[in-house]
Structures are given as structure tokens and as C-alpha cells.
Design a protein around this motif. Structure first.
Motif, PDB file in Angstrom:
ATOM      1  N   HIS A   1      41.010   1.654  53.194  1.00 15.21           N
ATOM      2  CA  HIS A   1      40.393   2.953  52.898  1.00 15.21           C
ATOM      3  C   HIS A   1      39.260   2.666  51.905  1.00 15.21           C
TER       4      HIS A   1
ATOM      5  N   GLN B   1      54.677   6.747  51.830  1.00 21.14           N
ATOM      6  CA  GLN B   1      53.962   7.155  53.048  1.00 21.14           C
ATOM      7  C   GLN B   1      54.940   7.455  54.192  1.00 21.14           C
TER       8      GLN B   1
ATOM      9  N   ARG C   1      51.787   7.785  46.856  1.00 19.28           N
ATOM     10  CA  ARG C   1      52.824   8.555  47.552  1.00 19.28           C
ATOM     11  C   ARG C   1      53.606   7.618  48.467  1.00 19.28           C
TER      12      ARG C   1
ATOM     13  N   ARG D   1      38.803   8.512  60.785  1.00 19.53           N
ATOM     14  CA  ARG D   1      40.166   8.269  60.303  1.00 19.53           C
ATOM     15  C   ARG D   1      41.058   8.179  61.534  1.00 19.53           C
TER      16      ARG D   1
ATOM     17  N   ARG E   1      47.225   2.440  52.088  1.00 15.41           N
ATOM     18  CA  ARG E   1      45.981   1.696  52.342  1.00 15.41           C
ATOM     19  C   ARG E   1      45.046   1.737  51.139  1.00 15.41           C
ATOM     20  N   THR E   2      45.165   2.795  50.328  1.00  9.79           N
ATOM     21  CA  THR E   2      44.229   2.903  49.204  1.00  9.79           C
ATOM     22  C   THR E   2      44.395   1.725  48.244  1.00  9.79           C
TER      23      THR E   2
ATOM     24  N   ARG F   1      41.112  15.974  51.602  1.00 11.23           N
ATOM     25  CA  ARG F   1      40.015  15.517  50.736  1.00 11.23           C
ATOM     26  C   ARG F   1      38.960  14.690  51.460  1.00 11.23           C
ATOM     27  N   THR F   2      39.420  13.649  52.181  1.00 15.99           N
ATOM     28  CA  THR F   2      38.437  12.731  52.759  1.00 15.99           C
ATOM     29  C   THR F   2      37.573  13.478  53.775  1.00 15.99           C
TER      30      THR F   2
ATOM     31  N   GLN G   1      37.677   5.310  49.478  1.00 15.85           N
ATOM     32  CA  GLN G   1      38.583   5.699  48.391  1.00 15.85           C
ATOM     33  C   GLN G   1      38.567   4.637  47.285  1.00 15.85           C
TER      34      GLN G   1
ATOM     35  N   PRO H   1      45.377   8.863  44.634  1.00 16.99           N
ATOM     36  CA  PRO H   1      44.382   9.242  45.650  1.00 16.99           C
ATOM     37  C   PRO H   1      44.608  10.666  46.151  1.00 16.99           C
ATOM     38  N   LEU H   2      45.800  11.224  45.899  1.00 16.56           N
ATOM     39  CA  LEU H   2      46.218  12.535  46.410  1.00 16.56           C
ATOM     40  C   LEU H   2      46.262  12.486  47.946  1.00 16.56           C
ATOM     41  N   PRO H   3      47.104  13.191  48.630  1.00 18.70           N
ATOM     42  CA  PRO H   3      47.999  14.211  48.091  1.00 18.70           C
ATOM     43  C   PRO H   3      49.215  13.602  47.382  1.00 18.70           C
TER      44      PRO H   3
HETATM   45  C1  NCD Z   1      45.223   8.865  50.972  1.00 15.62           C
HETATM   46  C2  NCD Z   1      45.173   8.365  52.407  1.00 15.62           C
HETATM   47  O1  NCD Z   1      44.990   9.138  53.336  1.00 15.62           O
HETATM   48  O2  NCD Z   1      45.304   7.159  52.541  1.00 15.62           O
HETATM   49  N1  NCD Z   1      44.622  10.093  50.795  1.00 15.62           N
HETATM   50  C3  NCD Z   1      43.259  10.120  50.637  1.00 15.62           C
HETATM   51  O3  NCD Z   1      42.501   9.790  51.501  1.00 15.62           O
HETATM   52  N2  NCD Z   1      42.810  10.536  49.434  1.00 15.62           N
HETATM   53  C4  NCD Z   1      46.526   8.728  50.317  1.00 15.62           C
HETATM   54  C5  NCD Z   1      47.755   9.272  50.953  1.00 15.62           C
HETATM   55  O4  NCD Z   1      47.743   9.869  52.022  1.00 15.62           O
HETATM   56  O5  NCD Z   1      48.809   9.104  50.316  1.00 15.62           O
END
Ligand code: NCD
Length: 324
Positions: A149, A244, A242, A121, A182-183, A71-72, A152, A280-282
Motif C-alpha cells: 500500500h 485483518q 487492525r 485497489r 499491507r500498510t 479513506r483511500t 499509505q 492507517p484506519l479503519p
Molecule cells: C488500510 C488498508 O486498506 O490496507 N486502510 C487504508 O487504506 N487506510 C488498513 C486496513 O484496512 O486495516
């Protein structure tokens, strides 16, 4: 604020985004968030009307992604291209000079010769700030390890406001792996600009880092528990994360925590009729796909808003506005 935070030399936005890097939500005051959201509304309207604009058609944006992303990465690509910018992008350390031992600083100085803005990233906490110090062009942090993040968090806040009509007086419950996600580090800090309550629901080992809770003490009401059932009924925003996996050194510890919380249709029965569920997905298995049909599920709305927020940020750091 910890010593490390105090030492962080990030530039406050203070009403002017032009030429600045976006490293942490701590650069923002509520007026800065407000002006970003005004620009974001305009970007959403422009995409609805014409799809693309030529606002940045003299620009190149470099997207440097050294940790997995769907996504990002795609939304920065789409954001730049919808504004007419060209992109030069790389994904993965293995095909980059970082794998030959090049410093991040040298990589950033190089990318700055090709592009007028860099999104990054990177697996190390603090890497975006290091990059910003080395860079002659704005850096936008797309996630620095378990650190922050900010884009996000901004899109999350925009989605809360859009879905619930405002931010003040809400009870926000963050669920899952609050240690490494981090979100939620960025979102908790950003929400502290408003009059809200925060509930942290996690296993004790995956609690919100103390340096974050300490820095918010006195600003927002915070409470932690391991039981979602204790706080669900009063929750306005349920923010699910999620576990991590990539930050666990012990696979057994990961296996113990994975699946600790699953939001399914049964859980949703105990929630407010106007609560929203965010992620935030995934996702892996922490939100059952059956919840997707529930109008309270807004995680795909977050995805759409992410592109609009990133369009607005790219324009503003280049000193432009879609209304110019
Ligand atoms: C998140 C991330 O990468 O921190 N995804 C995102 O950018 N939408 C969340 C995650 O990986 O669980």
C-alpha cells in the motif's frame, strides 16, 4: 530479496515520476521521497490558500476499487478533483465486468481508454503490478491484497517527519496484525531507507512475513516480541494495525487474535511524552476512543496528509508540478 521480488519488474523512480506507475515503495530512493514531499508541501499550501487548482483540468482519473475502502477511495477522488481533474470511478466487484470473468488486464486496458491515470485497489497480491504491465497509462496501487500500500506508507512517513521533525534515529514499533496488514509491509520497506530501528509486536501467528524481514536484514535493526510493554518506553512511533478479518479462513482464529492489543489511556501513560500513535484506519477496537484527545494521536492528521500525498503523486506521474 526473494525470487518473487527479484522477478518483480517495477520501474525505479530514479528522479523522474513522469509516466510511471506507483506499485511498490521499492521503486523509491530517499531522494525520490524527498522530491515527492517537496511537491506535497506545495499541495498542502495550495489547498490552504485556495482549496483547488487547475493543474490537471484536462485530465480524467479512473478509480477502480475492488475491495472495501473509505479513506483511500475518497482521498484519491478528492485529490484528483482538487487539481481540477474529472473522475470516473467504480467500487466493488459485483457491478464490474470482473464478476463476468473479464481479466484484470482487459479491465485496465479499457479504463486506460477513458482516463490518463488509474488508481487500483484489488484483493490479490501482485494485481497492481499485473495492471501496470497491461496499462498504457500510470497505475497507482491503492492496496493489492496483503501485498503493498505504497501511498499509505508515503503519507505515513510524511506524517512522521511532520510530527517529529525528521526520520533518522527513531524507534518505530509496529503493533498488531503484521502478517496481513499491507500498510506495515510498505512502511517497513520505506523506513529502511533511513537510519531507524524497527520493533515488531504481534502474536507469533501474525508476525511480519519473513520475506520482508529477510529483505531488510543488514539495512535496519529489527526485533520481534509479543509484549508491547517490553518496547513501549523506548518507542518514538507506535504504529497500530487492525486484525485483518478478511484474510482469515478460520473465524475462530480471528476471534482469538482480535482484541489481542488495545492501546488505551493507561498504555499511553507508559509512553514517551513525544511519542506519536499512528493507525492507517479503519480501527475496530485496537485504539480506545479515549486516546483521540491525546495530542500524541496523529491518525486523523494522517488522513489529511493522505490527500496531499495523492495530489502530489497524481501531478508528478502526469509530468506536472504545482510550481510550474
Ligand atoms: C488500510 C488498508 O486498506 O490496507 N486502510 C487504508 O487504506 N487506510 C488498513 C486496513 O484496512 O486495516
Amino acid at each position: 530479496m526473494t525470487d518473487a521480488e527479484a522477478a518483480m519488474d517495477i520501474e525505479p523512480i530514479a528522479g523522474d515520476f513522469a509516466g510511471k506507475s506507483i506499485i511498490s515503495v521499492r521503486q523509491f530512493e530517499s531522494q525520490d521521497v524527498e522530491s515527492l514531499f517537496v511537491e506535497t508541501d506545495q499541495m498542502a499550501a495550495m489547498v490552504g490558500e485556495s482549496g483547488c487548482s487547475r493543474l490537471l483540468d484536462d485530465q480524467v482519473v479512473a478509480n477502480l476499487f475492488y475491495q472495501p475502502s473509505t479513506r483511500t477511495f475518497l482521498s484519491f477522488e478528492a485529490a484528483a478533483q482538487r487539481l481540477g481533474a474529472r473522475t470516473v470511478s467504480t467500487q466493488g466487484v459485483e457491478f464490474s465486468s470482473l464478476s463476468k470473468g473479464e481479466t484484470l488486464e482487459d479491465t485496465i486496458r479499457t479504463a486506460g481508454q477513458y482516463a490518463g491515470a488509474i488508481t487500483l485497489r484489488h484483493p490479490d497480491e501482485g494485481s497492481a503490478e499485473r495492471a501496470a504491465r497491461a496499462s498504457t497509462v500510470p497505475i497507482i496501487n491503492g492496496g493489492d491484497g496483503p501485498g503493498e500500500h505504497p501511498t499509505q506508507a508515503l503519507l505515513d512517513l510524511y506524517t512522521i517527519r511532520e510530527s517529529l521533525g525528521g526520520i533518522d534515529n527513531l524507534t518505530i514499533t509496529m503493533l498488531g496484525d503484521l502478517k496481513y496488514s499491507r500498510t506495515v509491509h510498505s512502511l517497513a520497506r520505506l523506513l529502511a531507507l533511513y537510519d531507524i530501528r524497527l520493533h515488531y509486536v504481534s502474536p507469533e501467528q501474525l508476525a511480519m512475513p519473513q520475506h520482508i524481514t529477510d529483505s531488510l536484514t543488514g539495512t535496519v535493526e529489527q526485533a520481534a516480541t509479543a509484549e508491547l510493554s517490553e518496547v513501549l518506553a523506548e518507542t518514538d512511533v507506535l504504529y497500530v494495525t487492525r486484525v485483518q478479518q478478511e484474510y482469515f479462513t478460520d473465524p475462530e482464529e480471528y476471534a482469538r487474535h482480535k482484541g489481542a492489543y488495545v492501546v488505551d489511556e493507561k498504555v499511553m501513560e507508559g509512553a514517551k511524552q513525544d511519542m506519536i500513535v499512528m493507525h492507517p484506519l479503519p480501527r475496530v477496537d485496537e485504539i480506545h476512543p479515549g486516546v483521540d484527545r491525546d495530542p500524541r494521536a496523529v491518525y486523523f492528521k494522517q488522513v489529511e496528509n493522505g490527500m496531499f500525498i495523492r495530489m502530489a503523486l497524481l501531478a508528478l506521474v502526469k509530468g506536472r508540478s504545482i510550481t510550474d
